[in-house]
Structures are given as C-alpha cells and as structure tokens.
Design a protein around this motif. Structure first.
Motif, PDB file in Angstrom:
ATOM      1  N   ASP A 100       0.818  -1.217   0.000  1.00 30.25           N
ATOM      2  CA  ASP A 100       0.000   0.000   0.000  1.00 30.25           C
ATOM      3  C   ASP A 100       0.856   1.273   0.000  1.00 30.25           C
ATOM      4  OD1 ASP A 100      -2.214  -1.644   0.060  1.00 30.25           O
ATOM      5  OD2 ASP A 100      -2.487  -1.508   2.235  1.00 30.25           O
ATOM      6  N   VAL A 101       1.784   1.336  -0.930  1.00 32.55           N
ATOM      7  CA  VAL A 101       2.720   2.469  -1.002  1.00 32.55           C
ATOM      8  C   VAL A 101       2.116   3.581  -1.856  1.00 32.55           C
ATOM      9  CG1 VAL A 101       5.006   3.176  -1.832  1.00 32.55           C
ATOM     10  CG2 VAL A 101       4.709   0.922  -0.775  1.00 32.55           C
ATOM     11  N   PRO A 102       2.033   4.816  -1.340  1.00 36.87           N
ATOM     12  CA  PRO A 102       1.559   5.914  -2.189  1.00 36.87           C
ATOM     13  C   PRO A 102       2.589   6.251  -3.277  1.00 36.87           C
ATOM     14  CG  PRO A 102       2.169   6.731  -0.004  1.00 36.87           C
ATOM     15  CD  PRO A 102       2.337   5.239   0.032  1.00 36.87           C
ATOM     16  N   VAL A 103       2.119   6.792  -4.400  1.00 37.81           N
ATOM     17  CA  VAL A 103       3.008   7.081  -5.539  1.00 37.81           C
ATOM     18  C   VAL A 103       4.184   7.955  -5.108  1.00 37.81           C
ATOM     19  CG1 VAL A 103       3.155   8.231  -7.790  1.00 37.81           C
ATOM     20  CG2 VAL A 103       1.157   6.829  -7.247  1.00 37.81           C
ATOM     21  N   ASP A 104       3.941   8.949  -4.276  1.00 34.95           N
ATOM     22  CA  ASP A 104       5.013   9.900  -3.925  1.00 34.95           C
ATOM     23  C   ASP A 104       6.045   9.299  -2.964  1.00 34.95           C
ATOM     24  OD1 ASP A 104       3.562   9.923  -1.590  1.00 34.95           O
ATOM     25  OD2 ASP A 104       3.129  12.073  -1.606  1.00 34.95           O
ATOM     26  N   ARG A 105       5.832   8.075  -2.502  1.00 32.35           N
ATOM     27  CA  ARG A 105       6.843   7.416  -1.669  1.00 32.35           C
ATOM     28  C   ARG A 105       7.426   6.172  -2.349  1.00 32.35           C
ATOM     29  NH1 ARG A 105       5.844   7.034   4.567  1.00 32.35           N
ATOM     30  NH2 ARG A 105       8.042   6.537   4.277  1.00 32.35           N
ATOM     31  N   ALA A 106       7.016   5.909  -3.592  1.00 30.06           N
ATOM     32  CA  ALA A 106       7.417   4.665  -4.270  1.00 30.06           C
ATOM     33  C   ALA A 106       8.934   4.542  -4.413  1.00 30.06           C
ATOM     34  CB  ALA A 106       6.742   4.580  -5.636  1.00 30.06           C
ATOM     35  N   ALA A 107       9.616   5.665  -4.657  1.00 26.02           N
ATOM     36  CA  ALA A 107      11.070   5.624  -4.898  1.00 26.02           C
ATOM     37  C   ALA A 107      11.830   4.998  -3.724  1.00 26.02           C
ATOM     38  CB  ALA A 107      11.594   7.032  -5.170  1.00 26.02           C
ATOM     39  N   GLU A 108      11.293   5.163  -2.515  1.00 24.74           N
ATOM     40  CA  GLU A 108      11.976   4.628  -1.313  1.00 24.74           C
ATOM     41  C   GLU A 108      12.077   3.102  -1.335  1.00 24.74           C
ATOM     42  OE1 GLU A 108       9.906   5.993   2.231  1.00 24.74           O
ATOM     43  OE2 GLU A 108       9.468   7.895   1.215  1.00 24.74           O
ATOM     44  N   TYR A 109      11.218   2.463  -2.103  1.00 31.09           N
ATOM     45  CA  TYR A 109      11.142   0.992  -2.106  1.00 31.09           C
ATOM     46  C   TYR A 109      11.905   0.365  -3.267  1.00 31.09           C
ATOM     47  CZ  TYR A 109       7.740   1.849   1.478  1.00 31.09           C
ATOM     48  OH  TYR A 109       7.146   2.272   2.644  1.00 31.09           O
ATOM     49  N   ILE A 110      12.493   1.217  -4.101  1.00 30.74           N
ATOM     50  CA  ILE A 110      13.200   0.729  -5.293  1.00 30.74           C
ATOM     51  C   ILE A 110      14.699   0.708  -5.004  1.00 30.74           C
ATOM     52  CG2 ILE A 110      13.747   1.225  -7.710  1.00 30.74           C
ATOM     53  CD1 ILE A 110      10.952   2.549  -7.927  1.00 30.74           C
ATOM     54  N   LEU A 111      15.294  -0.486  -5.129  1.00 29.29           N
ATOM     55  CA  LEU A 111      16.754  -0.560  -4.983  1.00 29.29           C
ATOM     56  C   LEU A 111      17.422  -0.019  -6.233  1.00 29.29           C
ATOM     57  CD1 LEU A 111      19.301  -1.496  -3.474  1.00 29.29           C
ATOM     58  CD2 LEU A 111      19.018  -3.716  -4.601  1.00 29.29           C
ATOM     59  N   TYR A 129       6.886   4.680 -10.774  1.00 30.51           N
ATOM     60  CA  TYR A 129       6.368   4.973  -9.427  1.00 30.51           C
ATOM     61  C   TYR A 129       4.874   4.630  -9.342  1.00 30.51           C
ATOM     62  CZ  TYR A 129      10.780   7.461  -9.546  1.00 30.51           C
ATOM     63  OH  TYR A 129      12.107   7.771  -9.699  1.00 30.51           O
ATOM     64  N   GLU A 130       4.148   4.968 -10.407  1.00 27.08           N
ATOM     65  CA  GLU A 130       2.719   4.617 -10.460  1.00 27.08           C
ATOM     66  C   GLU A 130       2.537   3.096 -10.481  1.00 27.08           C
ATOM     67  OE1 GLU A 130       1.229   8.615 -12.867  1.00 27.08           O
ATOM     68  OE2 GLU A 130       2.000   6.906 -14.003  1.00 27.08           O
ATOM     69  N   LEU A 131       3.418   2.410 -11.197  1.00 27.70           N
ATOM     70  CA  LEU A 131       3.313   0.941 -11.259  1.00 27.70           C
ATOM     71  C   LEU A 131       3.585   0.309  -9.900  1.00 27.70           C
ATOM     72  CD1 LEU A 131       5.122   0.166 -14.644  1.00 27.70           C
ATOM     73  CD2 LEU A 131       2.661   0.112 -14.198  1.00 27.70           C
ATOM     74  N   LEU A 132       4.676   0.731  -9.228  1.00 28.33           N
ATOM     75  CA  LEU A 132       4.991   0.141  -7.921  1.00 28.33           C
ATOM     76  C   LEU A 132       3.844   0.378  -6.945  1.00 28.33           C
ATOM     77  CD1 LEU A 132       8.304   0.041  -5.991  1.00 28.33           C
ATOM     78  CD2 LEU A 132       6.192   0.678  -4.811  1.00 28.33           C
ATOM     79  N   SER A 133       3.342   1.602  -6.925  1.00 24.17           N
ATOM     80  CA  SER A 133       2.235   1.913  -6.022  1.00 24.17           C
ATOM     81  C   SER A 133       1.034   1.030  -6.330  1.00 24.17           C
ATOM     82  CB  SER A 133       1.862   3.394  -6.163  1.00 24.17           C
ATOM     83  OG  SER A 133       0.698   3.669  -5.418  1.00 24.17           O
ATOM     84  N   PHE A 134       0.679   0.928  -7.594  1.00 24.41           N
ATOM     85  CA  PHE A 134      -0.496   0.140  -7.997  1.00 24.41           C
ATOM     86  C   PHE A 134      -0.343  -1.324  -7.587  1.00 24.41           C
ATOM     87  CE2 PHE A 134      -3.042  -2.350 -10.976  1.00 24.41           C
ATOM     88  CZ  PHE A 134      -4.248  -1.684 -10.953  1.00 24.41           C
TER      89      PHE A 134
END
Ligand code: MG
Length: 258
Positions: free
Chosen positions: A126-137, A206-211
C-alpha cells in the motif's frame, strides 16, 4: 552505483562495480534493507573475471502488459485505464549470457520483449506514488520472453510467459538512472528492433509500484517488468538477443532449440 550478483565457486555473492573491479560486499542489499546497510569486505577481483548472475532471486516477477503508447497502437489496443498485471514464475529467471530454451514442443512463435525492470529493495505494501522511490533498490534490463501463439490461444498468460528461461534479467542493478526518461533498445543478431524512451510509458515506474503494492506485497528482490515498447518480434534458435538500456548496460542471451 552498480550492484552485481555473481557466483564464486558456487557461493552466491554480491559486489559493487567500480573502476574495472568488483568489490565484494558483506551481505545482499536485500538483507541489508538497501544500499546504506552494506559494507565492502575488502575482497576485490577484476571485473572481467566475474560472471554475472541474474541480479536478484525474486519470489515473483510482476509484469505489466501494454504499458507503452506505441506498443498498444501496434497491437490495435486502446490505452489501458489501469495497469494490466500478470505474473512470471521465479523459475523462469535466466542469467545474463545464458540460453533461452525454445519450447518447440508447444510453441512455434517465441518473441523478445525488451523491458526496464524495477528491483524492489524493501517490503512494499500500500505504497503511495510519492513514496514509491523509497522501495526501489534500482533497475536492470529484462527480456519478457513470450510464446506469442500460446498467448493468443490461452485465456490467460501463464503458459505463454512462464516457460523456464523466459525471464532473462541483468546484467546488474543500477541505482542511479532516471527511470522516467531513459532510452531502451533491443537488438536481434545486432539489428536494432526496439528503440524508445521510457517517457512513452502509460504508467511510470512509481505509479506501477504503487499500484502493484495495493494488490500484493512486494518483497525485497522482487521484480516489476514495466512493459515493452513497440517493435516486438520473433526469435529463432541460434539468434542472439540484446536488451540495452542507457546508464545500465546490455543483457545478452542466445536462443537454443529444446
Ligand atoms: Mg512484456
């Protein structure tokens, strides 16, 4: 930063590529929760002496269908209102410079699909789009190998996308690219077949990771294959296929008859 996964006499290791050397690190960036938690062991070797493995061992590969405007047009499909998800099994993962096995017992039309892949760095739900970058290595090159005839024949994609060796990925993880506008090319036997910017994506990384994270929990090392641009086409045994992404490098595989 470039993070490579490699084998040292059967032991799986991770290293950082710098100045022609691979500097071994003490744990995988997935165990460490990102690049901040890793340390060099002091052991280094020449880059040329290291054979890259697929850069993670994902629990799942979430792939996105029809995520480039020109590719949707090529298949005569309307632009998606939501990302279209399917899964590729972890057993389909293939190392760089290894052989894609052509499943001629079931398929007579096997295509390459060059794609930018997201490598997940930490558990994402449940990651919001504006925080998606934090989850990407970081990012790597991916070939979403597809038995196109079976994709048309079956109602869903499991068989068409799921054969062993149908998920080549690598050659390493790059943490420093701009995924919103990076050039992605695919070459078949050194002839260019795909050449697009990721700026043509319908849904960005970012939209994809969030979705996806609102559907299923993404674990460290999991992969999101972000869809292929226009120019897909068939491969045959004996062919060499290269997915090249600016700022990352080249993923090269050959096709072999079963
Ligand atoms: Mg694809």
């Amino acid at each position: 930063m470039r993070i490579i996964r490699f084998s040292d006499n059967g032991r799986v290791c991770f290293g950082i590529i710098e100045d022609g050397y691979v500097h071994e690190i003490d744990k995988s960036p997935f165990e460490a929760g990102g690049i901040k938690g890793i340390n060099k062991t002091g052991k280094s070797r020449a880059f040329d002496s290291v054979r890259a493995l697929a850069p993670s061992a994902p629990s799942k590969i979430v792939a996105i269908g029809l995520n480039y405007r020109a590719h949707a047009a090529e298949f005569g499909k309307p632009l998606s209102e939501e990302p279209m998800l399917f899964l590729k099994p972890s057993t389909a993962v293939l190392n760089p410079d290894s052989e894609i096995i052509y499943p001629s017992h079931m398929s007579h039309r096997v295509d390459y699909e060059g794609e930018l892949a997201i490598i997940i760095g930490k558990t994402a739900k449940d990651v919001p789009v504006d925080r998606a970058a934090e989850y990407i290595l970081g990012y790597t090159c991916f070939n979403d190998v597809t038995a196109r005839d079976l994709q048309g024949k079956d109602i869903q994609y499991t068989r068409a996308k799921g054969f062993d060796t149908f998920a080549p990925m690598g050659p390493w993880i790059e943490t420093g690219i701009n995924p919103l506008d990076v050039r992605i090319e695919t070459y078949l036997n050194n002839e260019k077949r795909q050449d697009t910017s990721t700026a043509d994506m319908i849904f960005n990384v970012y939209e994809l990771l969030s979705f996806v994270s609102h559907v299923m929990t993404l674990l460290p090392g999991d992969v999101i294959a972000t869809g292929t641009p226009s120019g897909v086409g068939k491969m045959k045994p004996g062919n060499t296929v290269e997915v090249r992404i600016d700022g990352i490098g080249s993923l090269i595989n050959t096709v072999r008859a079963r």
